[in-house]
Design an enzyme around this catalytic site. Structure first.
Site, PDB file in Angstrom:
ATOM      1  N   SER A 564     -18.125  -9.167  21.396  1.00  0.00           N
ATOM      2  CA  SER A 564     -17.412  -7.979  20.606  1.00  0.00           C
ATOM      3  C   SER A 564     -16.282  -6.871  21.917  1.00  0.00           C
ATOM      4  O   SER A 564     -15.234  -6.869  21.341  1.00  0.00           O
ATOM      5  CB  SER A 564     -17.740  -6.880  20.079  1.00  0.00           C
ATOM      6  OG  SER A 564     -18.995  -6.599  20.555  1.00  0.00           O
ATOM      7  N   ASN A 567     -13.401  -9.725  21.795  1.00  0.00           N
ATOM      8  CA  ASN A 567     -12.177 -10.641  21.296  1.00  0.00           C
ATOM      9  C   ASN A 567     -12.017  -9.140  20.639  1.00  0.00           C
ATOM     10  O   ASN A 567     -10.798  -9.624  19.293  1.00  0.00           O
ATOM     11  CB  ASN A 567     -12.944 -11.530  20.398  1.00  0.00           C
ATOM     12  CG  ASN A 567     -12.382 -12.350  21.306  1.00  0.00           C
ATOM     13  OD1 ASN A 567     -11.912 -13.117  22.185  1.00  0.00           O
ATOM     14  ND2 ASN A 567     -14.328 -13.238  21.228  1.00  0.00           N
ATOM     15  N   TYR A 568     -12.840  -8.301  19.870  1.00  0.00           N
ATOM     16  CA  TYR A 568     -12.653  -7.540  19.230  1.00  0.00           C
ATOM     17  C   TYR A 568     -12.346  -6.210  18.873  1.00  0.00           C
ATOM     18  O   TYR A 568     -12.022  -5.464  18.773  1.00  0.00           O
ATOM     19  CB  TYR A 568     -13.974  -7.206  18.028  1.00  0.00           C
ATOM     20  CG  TYR A 568     -13.828  -8.695  17.094  1.00  0.00           C
ATOM     21  CD1 TYR A 568     -12.916  -9.427  16.728  1.00  0.00           C
ATOM     22  CD2 TYR A 568     -14.801  -9.965  17.989  1.00  0.00           C
ATOM     23  CE1 TYR A 568     -13.190 -10.630  15.554  1.00  0.00           C
ATOM     24  CE2 TYR A 568     -15.089 -10.873  16.957  1.00  0.00           C
ATOM     25  CZ  TYR A 568     -14.135 -11.602  16.699  1.00  0.00           C
ATOM     26  OH  TYR A 568     -14.418 -12.311  15.391  1.00  0.00           O
ATOM     27  N   MET A 569     -12.906  -5.241  20.482  1.00  0.00           N
ATOM     28  CA  MET A 569     -13.386  -3.955  20.495  1.00  0.00           C
ATOM     29  C   MET A 569     -11.728  -3.316  21.257  1.00  0.00           C
ATOM     30  O   MET A 569     -11.308  -4.167  22.516  1.00  0.00           O
ATOM     31  CB  MET A 569     -14.100  -3.784  21.052  1.00  0.00           C
ATOM     32  CG  MET A 569     -15.932  -3.359  21.024  1.00  0.00           C
ATOM     33  SD  MET A 569     -17.225  -2.630  20.678  1.00  0.00           S
ATOM     34  CE  MET A 569     -16.882  -3.351  22.828  1.00  0.00           C
TER      35      MET A 569
END
Length: 614
Positions: A564, A567-569
């Site tokens: 995360s 790639n996501y946060m």
């Protein structure tokens, strides 16, 4: 754009160690010997051969490909008649030889790596030097795959220059192929793509790429755009939720399925999902959920178990109590029951829906929006909401702030189903840490008893620290191992040197353990109890820090926090929070992440993940 192409792993050197089949030694061709050596190098207690449930699949796939390489009519036909012990013994000895490399040999290897990095590790893009990421073509070997992958054990073939397509600027010179007698498969000049080199691998028949490094300016722009789109979604999320909530009771089955799938994607951060081939892992997402993935509880009318294999064969398993989401949740539950009614277990729940339709619907609400953006938005929003305030962190020390950050990160990872399996080494480390905490507490109790004895004037039974004899033995063993390593000429001498090094490291470990056992003791019995009290205070702090570390590692042992983060946060949330709570960014972002997100490092402490004003 100008670059040097790709680097290739070294050519296999044949050792001519025979393979025993049905009691007789069999000499193999160079290609077959390489594949057999890969198998012999696998640990018997590893995840491939050590799993009694999955090892047969691995062995079956391996043997299918191995027989193709052996050729028609070869005498080796039955996997169960192969005796791997001789080849396995050989590969074990070669590992021992490799581990005994001298400092000069290690320096040579390092110099070769630096030369390769200098040749292939940089690209000239629009007049600027950029680092190249994975410029070395993947090593051939046996495919592992994540989770219970049906292709595990298959032979991942060696990639040759003829399989590669290169992309560079029209004015750039064609890179020289680094392997004599070979040439590139194709060259092109396409400025609309970001890859430098591409090829098709034989296992999944998917394209692989050589790209610019994560910290390159192009990657940075791509990341900024991705998180910018997620923040833009925050401004549309209310309208999107109103839309799907309103369609949960639509007369149209298509609209109801769209609305129900959108609820699952929004609330549980499910991936969209698409169809898989018969020989691929049975991984699914929201659009490809089947009836068998839902289990309706007999004990609760509103609870449903949702279980399936997600990306990388990671299992998603949650009990959803739809009553916790009010009337909207109950509407979703009714729809799911209705969609499953009268269907076989292997039929799709959302038969009217596919990823293209879902994304087209989203783009009608917000230009450029796809369901994938929801995971980035939900991850970023969850992190921002879960991070404690600067006021809550004001009196805490850095280790405690790190634990607080990891707890917020963990909630994001759980939301996105970012799991990892606990390795034997990881569990061993946790056990060792628990033992260390127990020892520190025991030492503290002894210090407290020591203080009382000194205050009472009875020091006869007070223990003092002694020299650890193992320390001297370890030093002697180290000198012996280094002498053997530097003078070794033959493989036998190198193996002996490696074993001597292992003996030294074991002695050093035991010596450290002995020193730690009496680390709290004094050389001489102190006359002043205040000295003991000062050490009690020190040990109290040691215990606090180690318990904090243990809690942090234990809580996160089955959760992959890094996925995360990468790639996501939105990294700006982390950077701004660290500035607000005065925590050095390197405590939560490793060097690679700081390089990847260097564009995010300048945000002010009051920056927030919010929808843009426009």
């Amino acid at each position: 754009m100008e670059h040097a192409g790709a680097s290739f792993p070294p050519e296999y050197v044949q050792h001519r160690m025979p393979l025993t089949y049905d009691g007789e030694e069999v000499q193999l061709s160079k290609a077959a010997e390489e594949v057999a050596t890969w198998y012999a190098e696998l640990p018997l207690d590893g995840p491939q051969l050590g799993d009694p449930e999955w090892a047969p699949t691995f062995n079956k796939n391996f043997m299918t490909d191995f027989k193709k390489i052996l050729g028609k009519g070869h005498r080796i036909k039955d996997f169960n008649k192969i005796d791997w012990s001789g080849l396995r013994s050989y590969t074990t000895s070669k590992k021992l030889v490799k581990r005994s490399a001298t400092d000069e040999e290690k320096a040579e290897v390092k110099a070769e790596k630096q030369a390769t990095q200098a040749q292939f590790g940089l690209a000239l893009v629009d007049g600027h030097l950029e680092k190249v990421g994975n410029f070395t073509i993947e090593l051939p070997g046996l495919f592992r795959g994540r989770g219970k992958h049906p292709k595990t054990g298959k032979v991942k073939q060696r990639v040759l220059p003829e399989q590669l397509s290169l992309n560079f600027g029209e004015e750039a010179a064609v890179p020289i192929c680094p392997i004599d007698g070979h040439g590139w498969g194709a060259v092109q000049h396409d400025p609309s793509v970001t890859w430098l080199v591409t090829w098709r691998e034989n296992i999944m028949e998917a394209n692989k790429y050589v790209m610019l490094a994560a910290m390159s300016s192009l990657k940075g722009k791509s990341d900024r755009d991705k998180y910018g789109k997620a923040s833009k979604l925050k401004g549309y999320i209310g309208a999107i939720r109103d839309n799907y909530r309103g369609n949960l009771q639509s007369r149209s089955g298509e609209e109801r399925q769209m609305a129900t799938a959108m609820w699952l994607i929004d609330i549980y951060a499910l991936r969209v999902g698409g169809e898989k081939g018969e020989d691929e892992a049975d991984t699914v997402g929201c659009c490809s959920l089947r009836v068998e993935h839902f289990t309706f509880s007999t004990q609760s009318e509103t609870a449903v178990d949702l279980e399936f294999l997600g990306k990388d064969s990671m299992r998603f398993k949650q009990t959803i109590d739809f009553a916790n989401y009010g009337n909207v949740g109950l509407k979703v539950l009714r729809n799911i029951k209705d969609f499953c009614k009268g269907k076989r277990k292997n039929e799709d729940v959302f038969e009217f829906l596919n990823p293209s339709m879902l994304n087209a619907h989203l783009q009608s609400i917000m230009p450029g929006l796809t369901a994938k953006v929801f995971r980035t938005y939900n991850a970023s929003e969850t992190l921002q909401n879960e991070l404690p305030s600067a006021e809550d962190m004001r009196r805490l020390q850095d280790p405690e702030k790190v634990v607080a950050y990891n707890e917020a990160n963990r909630k994001v990872a759980i939301l996105c189903n970012h799991q990892k399996t606990v390795s034997a080494a990881q569990q061993e480390g946790l056990d060792a840490l628990q033992g260390k905490v127990a020892m520190l507490k025991k030492q503290k109790r002894e210090l407290q008893a020591m203080k009382k004895k000194i205050e009472a004037g009875d020091t006869s039974s007070v223990r003092t620290a002694n020299d650890v004899a193992l320390v001297a033995r370890a030093e002697a063993a180290k000198a012996k191992a280094e002498k053997l390593r530097n003078s070794a000429k033959t493989d036998e001498q190198r193996i002996k040197a490696t074993k001597a090094t292992e003996e030294w490291r074991e002695l050093r470990k035991r010596a450290a353990a002995e020193k730690f056992k009496q680390a709290h003791l004094f050389k001489n019995v102190p006359s002043d109890p205040k000295k003991v009290q000062a050490r009690i205070v020190t040990w109290t702090e040691k215990i606090r820090k180690q318990e904090l570390t243990l809690q942090n590692k234990s809580d996160n042992k089955e959760v992959a926090l890094g996925t995360s983060k990468i790639n996501y946060m939105d990294p700006r949330i982390t950077v701004a929070w660290c500035k607000r709570v005065e925590l050095p960014i390197e405590r939560v972002f490793a060097r690679t992440l700081r390089d990847k997100f260097n564009w995010a490092m300048a945000v002010p402490p009051d920056w927030r993940f919010e929808a843009p004003d426009n």
